[in-house]
Design a protein around this motif. Structure first.
Motif, PDB file in Angstrom:
ATOM      1  N   GLU A  31       0.636  -1.041  -0.134  1.00  0.00           N
ATOM      2  CA  GLU A  31      -0.031  -0.051  -0.200  1.00  0.00           C
ATOM      3  C   GLU A  31       0.923   0.992  -0.119  1.00  0.00           C
ATOM      4  N   PRO A  32       0.715   2.773  -0.362  1.00  0.00           N
ATOM      5  CA  PRO A  32      -0.989   2.490  -1.220  1.00  0.00           C
ATOM      6  C   PRO A  32      -0.306   2.556  -2.397  1.00  0.00           C
ATOM      7  N   GLU A  33      -1.476   1.476  -3.562  1.00  0.00           N
ATOM      8  CA  GLU A  33      -1.329   1.271  -4.945  1.00  0.00           C
ATOM      9  C   GLU A  33      -1.576   2.510  -6.349  1.00  0.00           C
ATOM     10  N   ILE A  34      -1.683   2.149  -6.478  1.00  0.00           N
ATOM     11  CA  ILE A  34      -1.751   3.526  -7.918  1.00  0.00           C
ATOM     12  C   ILE A  34      -2.073   2.228  -9.276  1.00  0.00           C
ATOM     13  N   LEU A  35      -3.089   2.577  -9.898  1.00  0.00           N
ATOM     14  CA  LEU A  35      -3.658   1.979 -10.835  1.00  0.00           C
ATOM     15  C   LEU A  35      -3.733   0.089 -10.682  1.00  0.00           C
ATOM     16  N   GLY A  36      -3.959  -0.442  -9.743  1.00  0.00           N
ATOM     17  CA  GLY A  36      -3.813  -1.441  -9.056  1.00  0.00           C
ATOM     18  C   GLY A  36      -1.776  -2.016  -8.992  1.00  0.00           C
ATOM     19  N   PHE A  37      -0.907  -1.060  -9.263  1.00  0.00           N
ATOM     20  CA  PHE A  37       0.499  -1.190  -8.874  1.00  0.00           C
ATOM     21  C   PHE A  37       0.398  -1.319  -7.416  1.00  0.00           C
ATOM     22  N   PRO A  38       1.135  -1.981  -6.512  1.00  0.00           N
ATOM     23  CA  PRO A  38       2.014  -2.011  -4.960  1.00  0.00           C
ATOM     24  C   PRO A  38       2.674  -0.566  -5.599  1.00  0.00           C
ATOM     25  N   PHE A  39       2.842  -0.226  -4.183  1.00  0.00           N
ATOM     26  CA  PHE A  39       4.086   0.674  -3.977  1.00  0.00           C
ATOM     27  C   PHE A  39       5.209  -0.026  -3.730  1.00  0.00           C
ATOM     28  N   PHE A  40       5.554  -1.024  -4.368  1.00  0.00           N
ATOM     29  CA  PHE A  40       7.012  -1.931  -4.098  1.00  0.00           C
ATOM     30  C   PHE A  40       7.313  -1.297  -5.604  1.00  0.00           C
ATOM     31  N   TYR A  41       6.118  -1.789  -6.815  1.00  0.00           N
ATOM     32  CA  TYR A  41       6.921  -1.818  -8.153  1.00  0.00           C
ATOM     33  C   TYR A  41       6.480   0.316  -8.597  1.00  0.00           C
ATOM     34  N   TRP A  42       5.424   0.665  -8.638  1.00  0.00           N
ATOM     35  CA  TRP A  42       5.562   2.340  -8.963  1.00  0.00           C
ATOM     36  C   TRP A  42       5.651   3.187  -8.587  1.00  0.00           C
ATOM     37  N   TYR A  43       6.688   3.113  -7.065  1.00  0.00           N
ATOM     38  CA  TYR A  43       7.744   3.742  -6.603  1.00  0.00           C
ATOM     39  C   TYR A  43       9.073   3.836  -7.179  1.00  0.00           C
ATOM     40  N   GLN A  44       9.864   2.326  -7.264  1.00  0.00           N
ATOM     41  CA  GLN A  44      10.707   2.615  -8.683  1.00  0.00           C
ATOM     42  C   GLN A  44      10.692   2.804  -9.762  1.00  0.00           C
ATOM     43  N   PHE A  45       9.487   2.965 -10.641  1.00  0.00           N
ATOM     44  CA  PHE A  45       9.411   3.186 -11.754  1.00  0.00           C
ATOM     45  C   PHE A  45       9.344   4.393 -11.810  1.00  0.00           C
ATOM     46  N   ALA A  46       8.662   5.096 -10.424  1.00  0.00           N
ATOM     47  CA  ALA A  46       8.894   6.234 -10.746  1.00  0.00           C
ATOM     48  C   ALA A  46      10.267   6.782 -10.550  1.00  0.00           C
ATOM     49  N   TRP A  47      11.244   6.544 -10.369  1.00  0.00           N
ATOM     50  CA  TRP A  47      12.462   7.031  -9.823  1.00  0.00           C
ATOM     51  C   TRP A  47      12.693   7.357 -11.444  1.00  0.00           C
ATOM     52  N   VAL A  48      12.385   6.424 -12.439  1.00  0.00           N
ATOM     53  CA  VAL A  48      13.590   6.478 -14.049  1.00  0.00           C
ATOM     54  C   VAL A  48      13.218   7.110 -13.952  1.00  0.00           C
ATOM     55  N   PRO A  49      11.816   8.451 -14.184  1.00  0.00           N
ATOM     56  CA  PRO A  49      11.711   9.688 -15.115  1.00  0.00           C
ATOM     57  C   PRO A  49      12.705  10.409 -13.895  1.00  0.00           C
ATOM     58  N   LEU A  50      12.503  10.291 -12.761  1.00  0.00           N
ATOM     59  CA  LEU A  50      13.430  11.376 -11.378  1.00  0.00           C
ATOM     60  C   LEU A  50      15.241  11.744 -11.392  1.00  0.00           C
ATOM     61  N   THR A  51      15.568  10.048 -12.090  1.00  0.00           N
ATOM     62  CA  THR A  51      17.020  10.647 -12.447  1.00  0.00           C
ATOM     63  C   THR A  51      17.059  10.655 -13.092  1.00  0.00           C
ATOM     64  N   ALA A  52      16.308  10.514 -14.559  1.00  0.00           N
ATOM     65  CA  ALA A  52      16.149  11.416 -15.481  1.00  0.00           C
ATOM     66  C   ALA A  52      16.792  12.422 -15.842  1.00  0.00           C
ATOM     67  N   LEU A  53      15.270  13.345 -15.090  1.00  0.00           N
ATOM     68  CA  LEU A  53      15.458  14.324 -14.783  1.00  0.00           C
ATOM     69  C   LEU A  53      17.007  15.224 -14.191  1.00  0.00           C
ATOM     70  N   ILE A  54      17.243  14.415 -13.076  1.00  0.00           N
ATOM     71  CA  ILE A  54      18.417  14.248 -12.359  1.00  0.00           C
ATOM     72  C   ILE A  54      19.921  14.558 -12.272  1.00  0.00           C
ATOM     73  N   ILE A  55      19.583  13.630 -13.490  1.00  0.00           N
ATOM     74  CA  ILE A  55      21.312  13.865 -14.496  1.00  0.00           C
ATOM     75  C   ILE A  55      21.540  14.919 -15.691  1.00  0.00           C
ATOM     76  N   TRP A  56      20.398  15.042 -16.171  1.00  0.00           N
ATOM     77  CA  TRP A  56      19.911  16.098 -17.055  1.00  0.00           C
ATOM     78  C   TRP A  56      19.944  17.380 -15.762  1.00  0.00           C
TER      79      TRP A  56
END
Length: 66
Positions: A31-56
């Motif tokens: 918990e919390p889920e977003i669109l059926g994805f557990p926190f464990f997954y969407w937290y990691q997915f959220a870091w992909v664009p955030l990391t790209a932004l930070i590197i830029w």
């Protein structure tokens, strides 16, 4: 030389993704889920664009002498 020391704090941003994903018990939850994805997954997915932004941001802050 003073210009170089001003850029250093921006380069410390590169540690954020490493720290944010290093400690797995922090985000090992269902918990919390977003669109059926557990926190464990969407937290990691959220870091992909955030990391790209930070590197830029870090890349743009370093002056290139080509």
């Amino acid at each position: 030389m003073p210009e170089r020391s001003r850029r250093r704090p921006i380069l410390w941003l590169l540690l954020l993704p490493y720290i944010g994903l290093l400690w797995v018990p922090f985000y090992n939850a269902r918990e919390p889920e977003i669109l059926g994805f557990p926190f464990f997954y969407w937290y990691q997915f959220a870091w992909v664009p955030l990391t790209a932004l930070i590197i830029w941001i870090a890349y743009r802050s370093v002056r290139h002498d080509d």
